[in-house]
Write an enzyme that holds these catalytic residues in place. Structure first.
Site: not given
Length: 204
Positions: A77, A184, A186
């Site tokens: 990011c 992202h 994750e």
């Protein structure tokens, strides 16, 4: 061993959890000198580009030195944006400068009958891959990943994945052992974990 850099602007808990899910050994260094023992370095980030001023010159120098010694580097990011020369969001603050160009703000204005874009760009969007890369190995075109950002990096020769939100932008970049993702991983389900796994294999 993967070093997760904490400069006060990263979603460290969720990144750490995702790395644990793929079997990575992770720690957060407290001083720049500790980076020397890292096989890979992750620079996460959320929010304003100005937060990257927390990556002070001693950290920048240590990151560069560790990468020059063969470690892999991943920006997530704002961490991806920091890999570029800078951003119009904080024009006086330089990025690391691995990739050329400056990050731009999405323009929500649209012409004709096209609906106005919402800024920030939040939610799932699809990727296209302009070239084969290690980071995107096994990720098919059209894969959806999760974004939340108002600024984006330009398309460059090192772009590994492209997304379009009013205009095309670099969703991922890769040059040698330096990579970055605007989304992202994750928070992007199995596809995100696959990308992190690809990067981890390169790191170790």
């Amino acid at each position: 061993m993967i070093a997760l850099v904490d400069y006060g602007a990263g979603n460290l808990a969720s990144v750490r959890k995702a790395l644990a899910a793929i079997g990575a050994s992770v720690w957060t260094p407290s001083v720049p000198g500790e980076l020397a023992r890292a096989h890979g370095i992750i620079v996460p980030g959320v929010g304003h580009f100005d937060a990257t001023k927390g990556i002070t010159e001693d950290w920048r120098t240590a990151i560069r030195a560790t990468v020059n010694d063969g470690a892999a580097l991943l920006g997530i990011c704002v961490g991806l944006q920091w890999l570029f020369e800078g951003s119009v969001e904080a024009p006086d603050l330089p990025g690391l400068g691995v990739f050329p160009g400056r990050c731009f703000r999405f323009d929500g204005r649209q012409s004709g009958d096209t609906p106005r874009l919402k800024v920030p760009h939040v939610g799932w969007n699809s990727l296209t891959m302009p070239r084969p890369t290690r980071l995107m190995a096994g990720i098919p075109p059209g894969t959806q990943v999760y974004f939340t950002h108002s600024y984006a990096a330009p398309i460059v020769d090192d772009t590994a994945a492209v997304c379009e939100y009013g205009a095309p932008f670099s969703a991922a970049v890769e040059r040698g052992r330096v990579s970055g993702v605007q989304f992202h991983p994750e928070k992007s389900g199995d596809a995100g974990l696959r990308m992190l796994g690809n990067w981890l294999r390169d790191a170790v």
